[in-house]
Write a protein that holds these residues in place. Structure first.
Motif, PDB file in Angstrom:
ATOM      1  N   ILE A 134     -28.143  16.598 -10.731  1.00  0.00           N
ATOM      2  CA  ILE A 134     -26.785  16.056 -10.812  1.00  0.00           C
ATOM      3  C   ILE A 134     -25.756  17.187 -10.832  1.00  0.00           C
ATOM      4  O   ILE A 134     -25.831  18.084 -11.690  1.00  0.00           O
ATOM      5  N   PRO A 135     -24.814  17.154  -9.898  1.00  0.00           N
ATOM      6  CA  PRO A 135     -23.818  18.230  -9.821  1.00  0.00           C
ATOM      7  C   PRO A 135     -23.004  18.393 -11.102  1.00  0.00           C
ATOM      8  O   PRO A 135     -22.742  17.413 -11.823  1.00  0.00           O
ATOM      9  N   VAL A 136     -22.620  19.631 -11.364  1.00  0.00           N
ATOM     10  CA  VAL A 136     -21.756  19.956 -12.505  1.00  0.00           C
ATOM     11  C   VAL A 136     -20.305  19.790 -12.056  1.00  0.00           C
ATOM     12  O   VAL A 136     -19.877  20.398 -11.068  1.00  0.00           O
ATOM     13  N   VAL A 137     -19.551  18.968 -12.793  1.00  0.00           N
ATOM     14  CA  VAL A 137     -18.175  18.638 -12.409  1.00  0.00           C
ATOM     15  C   VAL A 137     -17.226  18.971 -13.561  1.00  0.00           C
ATOM     16  O   VAL A 137     -17.343  18.384 -14.635  1.00  0.00           O
ATOM     17  N   PRO A 138     -16.297  19.902 -13.378  1.00  0.00           N
ATOM     18  CA  PRO A 138     -15.309  20.200 -14.424  1.00  0.00           C
ATOM     19  C   PRO A 138     -14.456  18.966 -14.713  1.00  0.00           C
ATOM     20  O   PRO A 138     -14.202  18.138 -13.828  1.00  0.00           O
ATOM     21  N   SER A 139     -13.997  18.845 -15.953  1.00  0.00           N
ATOM     22  CA  SER A 139     -13.302  17.625 -16.385  1.00  0.00           C
ATOM     23  C   SER A 139     -11.821  17.603 -16.040  1.00  0.00           C
ATOM     24  O   SER A 139     -11.203  16.535 -16.018  1.00  0.00           O
ATOM     25  N   GLN A 140     -11.231  18.763 -15.752  1.00  0.00           N
ATOM     26  CA  GLN A 140      -9.785  18.808 -15.549  1.00  0.00           C
ATOM     27  C   GLN A 140      -9.441  19.283 -14.133  1.00  0.00           C
ATOM     28  O   GLN A 140     -10.165  20.068 -13.538  1.00  0.00           O
ATOM     29  N   GLY A 141      -8.318  18.783 -13.624  1.00  0.00           N
ATOM     30  CA  GLY A 141      -7.848  19.258 -12.337  1.00  0.00           C
ATOM     31  C   GLY A 141      -7.444  18.175 -11.363  1.00  0.00           C
ATOM     32  O   GLY A 141      -6.863  18.459 -10.322  1.00  0.00           O
ATOM     33  N   SER A 142      -7.719  16.909 -11.698  1.00  0.00           N
ATOM     34  CA  SER A 142      -7.325  15.821 -10.809  1.00  0.00           C
ATOM     35  C   SER A 142      -6.012  15.204 -11.270  1.00  0.00           C
ATOM     36  O   SER A 142      -5.827  14.941 -12.463  1.00  0.00           O
ATOM     37  N   VAL A 143      -5.106  14.958 -10.307  1.00  0.00           N
ATOM     38  CA  VAL A 143      -3.866  14.245 -10.618  1.00  0.00           C
ATOM     39  C   VAL A 143      -3.975  12.768 -10.240  1.00  0.00           C
ATOM     40  O   VAL A 143      -3.015  12.011 -10.384  1.00  0.00           O
ATOM     41  N   GLY A 144      -5.132  12.367  -9.733  1.00  0.00           N
ATOM     42  CA  GLY A 144      -5.395  10.950  -9.515  1.00  0.00           C
ATOM     43  C   GLY A 144      -4.682  10.340  -8.329  1.00  0.00           C
ATOM     44  O   GLY A 144      -4.402   9.144  -8.317  1.00  0.00           O
ATOM     45  N   ALA A 145      -4.374  11.152  -7.322  1.00  0.00           N
ATOM     46  CA  ALA A 145      -3.851  10.617  -6.057  1.00  0.00           C
ATOM     47  C   ALA A 145      -4.233  11.611  -4.967  1.00  0.00           C
ATOM     48  O   ALA A 145      -4.458  12.781  -5.244  1.00  0.00           O
ATOM     49  N   SER A 146      -4.280  11.113  -3.717  1.00  0.00           N
ATOM     50  CA  SER A 146      -5.055  11.754  -2.663  1.00  0.00           C
ATOM     51  C   SER A 146      -6.510  11.789  -3.121  1.00  0.00           C
ATOM     52  O   SER A 146      -7.306  12.623  -2.726  1.00  0.00           O
ATOM     53  N   PRO A 409       5.019  16.129  -8.482  1.00  0.00           N
ATOM     54  CA  PRO A 409       4.770  16.271  -7.044  1.00  0.00           C
ATOM     55  C   PRO A 409       3.791  17.401  -6.743  1.00  0.00           C
ATOM     56  O   PRO A 409       3.811  18.453  -7.384  1.00  0.00           O
ATOM     57  N   THR A 410       2.932  17.182  -5.755  1.00  0.00           N
ATOM     58  CA  THR A 410       1.955  18.189  -5.328  1.00  0.00           C
ATOM     59  C   THR A 410       1.984  18.263  -3.802  1.00  0.00           C
ATOM     60  O   THR A 410       2.694  17.517  -3.134  1.00  0.00           O
ATOM     61  N   SER A 411       1.182  19.189  -3.254  1.00  0.00           N
ATOM     62  CA  SER A 411       1.003  19.317  -1.804  1.00  0.00           C
ATOM     63  C   SER A 411       2.333  19.524  -1.086  1.00  0.00           C
ATOM     64  O   SER A 411       2.595  18.923  -0.051  1.00  0.00           O
ATOM     65  N   LEU A 412       3.160  20.396  -1.658  1.00  0.00           N
ATOM     66  CA  LEU A 412       4.467  20.746  -1.079  1.00  0.00           C
ATOM     67  C   LEU A 412       5.332  19.509  -0.835  1.00  0.00           C
ATOM     68  O   LEU A 412       6.121  19.448   0.103  1.00  0.00           O
ATOM     69  N   GLY A 413       5.173  18.508  -1.731  1.00  0.00           N
ATOM     70  CA  GLY A 413       5.995  17.315  -1.656  1.00  0.00           C
ATOM     71  C   GLY A 413       5.433  16.204  -0.814  1.00  0.00           C
ATOM     72  O   GLY A 413       5.930  15.079  -0.850  1.00  0.00           O
ATOM     73  N   GLN A 414       4.368  16.480  -0.052  1.00  0.00           N
ATOM     74  CA  GLN A 414       3.741  15.416   0.743  1.00  0.00           C
ATOM     75  C   GLN A 414       3.153  14.347  -0.178  1.00  0.00           C
ATOM     76  O   GLN A 414       3.233  13.157   0.106  1.00  0.00           O
ATOM     77  N   GLU A 415       2.596  14.812  -1.284  1.00  0.00           N
ATOM     78  CA  GLU A 415       2.026  13.893  -2.276  1.00  0.00           C
ATOM     79  C   GLU A 415       2.963  13.916  -3.481  1.00  0.00           C
ATOM     80  O   GLU A 415       2.728  14.593  -4.484  1.00  0.00           O
ATOM     81  N   ASP A 416       4.057  13.159  -3.350  1.00  0.00           N
ATOM     82  CA  ASP A 416       5.168  13.291  -4.297  1.00  0.00           C
ATOM     83  C   ASP A 416       5.143  12.282  -5.436  1.00  0.00           C
ATOM     84  O   ASP A 416       6.028  12.270  -6.281  1.00  0.00           O
ATOM     85  N   HIS A 417       4.142  11.397  -5.466  1.00  0.00           N
ATOM     86  CA  HIS A 417       3.948  10.520  -6.616  1.00  0.00           C
ATOM     87  C   HIS A 417       2.458  10.354  -6.847  1.00  0.00           C
ATOM     88  O   HIS A 417       1.733   9.885  -5.963  1.00  0.00           O
ATOM     89  N   VAL A 418       2.000  10.745  -8.016  1.00  0.00           N
ATOM     90  CA  VAL A 418       0.570  10.697  -8.333  1.00  0.00           C
ATOM     91  C   VAL A 418       0.350   9.889  -9.610  1.00  0.00           C
ATOM     92  O   VAL A 418       1.280   9.638 -10.369  1.00  0.00           O
ATOM     93  N   SER A 419      -0.896   9.481  -9.844  1.00  0.00           N
ATOM     94  CA  SER A 419      -1.177   8.515 -10.926  1.00  0.00           C
ATOM     95  C   SER A 419      -1.554   9.155 -12.260  1.00  0.00           C
ATOM     96  O   SER A 419      -1.394   8.524 -13.305  1.00  0.00           O
ATOM     97  N   MET A 420      -2.093  10.349 -12.233  1.00  0.00           N
ATOM     98  CA  MET A 420      -2.649  10.999 -13.427  1.00  0.00           C
ATOM     99  C   MET A 420      -3.748  10.144 -14.077  1.00  0.00           C
ATOM    100  O   MET A 420      -4.034  10.255 -15.264  1.00  0.00           O
ATOM    101  N   GLY A 421      -4.389   9.300 -13.250  1.00  0.00           N
ATOM    102  CA  GLY A 421      -5.403   8.388 -13.774  1.00  0.00           C
ATOM    103  C   GLY A 421      -6.630   9.071 -14.329  1.00  0.00           C
ATOM    104  O   GLY A 421      -7.329   8.509 -15.182  1.00  0.00           O
ATOM    105  N   SER A 422      -6.932  10.273 -13.864  1.00  0.00           N
ATOM    106  CA  SER A 422      -8.083  10.996 -14.417  1.00  0.00           C
ATOM    107  C   SER A 422      -7.869  11.296 -15.897  1.00  0.00           C
ATOM    108  O   SER A 422      -8.805  11.240 -16.699  1.00  0.00           O
ATOM    109  N   ILE A 423      -6.619  11.595 -16.248  1.00  0.00           N
ATOM    110  CA  ILE A 423      -6.286  11.842 -17.656  1.00  0.00           C
ATOM    111  C   ILE A 423      -6.375  10.540 -18.446  1.00  0.00           C
ATOM    112  O   ILE A 423      -6.856  10.522 -19.586  1.00  0.00           O
TER     113      ILE A 423
END
Length: 524
Positions: A134-146, A409-423
């Protein structure tokens, strides 16, 4: 063991079935019909590449680089690069079981035939599950969109020979895993890298665990609250069906019916049937309203998660040769908001439980001494246990602020609304862990108060519950190291020991504990 084989990409997945698959309690496969759909989708992507018409993620760059054309020769390099460049997670690794859930959810989504994934790639993911590498996956770093880009990138690094895995109880490099098993890295085809890392599987995997653990908390809260009602000689009237028929929220009705069943046949209730007290404090009287509202939140999450588990959440979706849609199905908002709601609802279970603990210590219930111990002064009794429950309840309140209320906002504004659902998902699990501890403390204090009602007996369910607690935690006549008692009580709740006792008593005494909303709230 459920022997019914689950067909990934074809059958309907629930949180409960997902946990069976992950725990090896049910076999899974990809059937021939589904494999044909996967092959057709992969062939469609290859035809798009051959035509050279720009389609996002197949022969273009990603995010703000969506206008950058990628040559036919470089499309495969692009997919390998995206896994490496997006593997930017930090923090402690997530639980191995959650990583396994992510793998199952991803295969189920990709196998539906709208992602352009290759059959060989799906089989390699299944190999990881079957081999328990089973792959090792760090817990932090997702903003929950894209999608959950960073954690999913780490999850699938082993496909190309990179990253780390947990194998045979040890964390090793993928290179070492391949040396031991004779495997070679895969060469990802066009769109495959993007299909693998786009999606909500990190959020959804946490949500699956939240559904299971939150349900356990809710079920125990009703049991422990019932024992506290008996210990403090609370009234049964607030649980009367006639009351709840006039405000029939599903969760409220279900909780009231459960507590009526738990208290049925109680000598303790009969003893104070004609007492002069007309109302109990809210922490006893309003259990159906508070516990019931949290059950409604659990039900809401369960319904949304079931939709998500059977959805295709990567981007773009390959419908056919003529229709490839770049949309936003990777956006985690539907689950992010529901997980935040569930986190608040779980926090409230801990909040009211702490209030009942405090109530038990006041010494205002006839026959129950202050601090739940007769010889106090030299002994502090259960005083300091409530300090711990207060600290845990306060920690939960500070964690209950909704992560989904924020967006950066992330991705130089292309992804300008994210969910933070991972948190949202990580936070909800943290809160539920704390509530388990609070309920463990209430279980100890309720059992202690219950003891002062002897020789009177409660109903068969609560008598059996009390006896089960007393097998591992004796009555406290003097102070001792209560930390040890708390740890034992946490284990009782975590391992669902009391629920086994309830089932045994129900079956032995032929008690009808089914309620109007039993199926709705007891299955997932």
């Amino acid at each position: 063991m459920n022997t019914n084989t689950f067909h990934l990409g074809a059958d309907h997945l629930t949180a409960g079935i997902c946990l069976e698959l992950v725990r090896g309690q049910r076999p899974m496969t990809i059937d021939a019909t589904t494999r044909q759909k996967v092959r057709e989708s992969s062939a469609t992507v290859q035809r798009i590449v051959n035509k050279g018409e720009p389609v996002y993620g197949i022969n273009t760059g990603f995010g703000p680089l969506c206008t950058t054309k990628i040559s036919k020769e470089e499309t495969r390099i692009l997919q390998s690069n995206i896994l490496q460049s997006h593997s930017v997670g930090v923090g402690e690794p997530i639980a191995t079981e959650i990583a396994k859930i992510m793998l199952v959810l991803k295969v189920h989504s990709l196998a539906q035939g709208f992602s352009g994934i290759k059959e060989e790639t799906l089989d390699r993911i299944l190999w990881h599950l079957e081999t328990d590498a089973i792959p090792v996956v760090p817990s932090q770093g997702s903003v929950g969109a894209s999608g959950d880009l960073a954690p999913l990138s780490h999850l699938f690094l082993p496909l190309i020979g990179l990253g780390k895995v947990v194998f045979q109880g040890k964390t090793i490099t993928t290179q070492s895993l391949f040396e031991q098993t004779g495997k070679d890295p895969l060469e990802l085809g066009p769109k495959e890298g993007l299909a693998l890392i786009n999606g909500t599987q990190f959020i959804a995997a946490h949500a699956v665990k939240v559904i299971e653990k939150f349900h356990n908390v809710l079920t125990h809260a009703d049991l422990v609250g019932s024992m506290m009602i008996e210990g403090l000689q609370g009234s049964i009237k607030p649980f009367h069906p006639a009351l709840h028929a006039q405000r029939p929220f599903k969760g409220n009705v279900h909780v009231a019916e459960r507590i009526n069943h738990f208290l049925k046949g109680s000598e303790i209730l009969e003893d104070h049937a004609d007492c002069e007290r007309v109302q109990d404090p809210y922490s006893l009287r309003c259990i159906p309203q508070v516990h019931g509202s949290s059950r409604n939140a659990w039900l809401h999450l369960k319904e949304l998660v079931e939709v998500e588990l059977n959805s295709v959440t990567d981007n773009p979706l390959v419908i056919d040769d003529k229709l490839t849609i770049s949309g936003g199905s990777f956006h985690g908002q539907p689950l992010a908001m529901a997980l935040d709601y569930a986190a608040l609802a779980a926090s409230e279970i801990g909040n009211i439980s702490d209030r009942r603990i405090y109530l038990a210590l006041e010494g205002n219930s006839p026959g129950v001494p202050k601090l739940l111990m007769e010889d106090t002064g030299i002994n502090s009794g259960y005083m300091i246990l409530q300090y711990t429950s207060a600290a845990l309840a306060s920690e939960n309140k500070t964690s209950a602020f909704p992560a989904s209320a924020d967006s950066i906002p992330t991705s130089l504004g292309q992804e300008d609304h994210v969910s933070m659902g991972s948190i949202s998902g990580r936070k909800a699990l943290r809160i539920i862990d704390n509530v388990e501890k609070i309920l463990a403390i209430e279980l100890l204090t309720a059992a202690q108060a219950f003891e002062f009602r002897k020789p009177m007996k409660s109903g068969p369910v609560l008598e059996a519950i009390h006896a089960t607690v007393r097998k591992v935690v004796p009555f406290a006549a003097v102070d001792r190291v209560f930390h040890d008692d708390i740890e034992k009580a946490i284990a009782i709740i975590h391992e669902k020991e009391l629920l086994k006792v309830v089932r045994e008593v129900r079956d032995t005494a032929k008690l009808n504990t089914d309620t109007q909303y039993q199926t709705l709230f007891e299955t997932y």
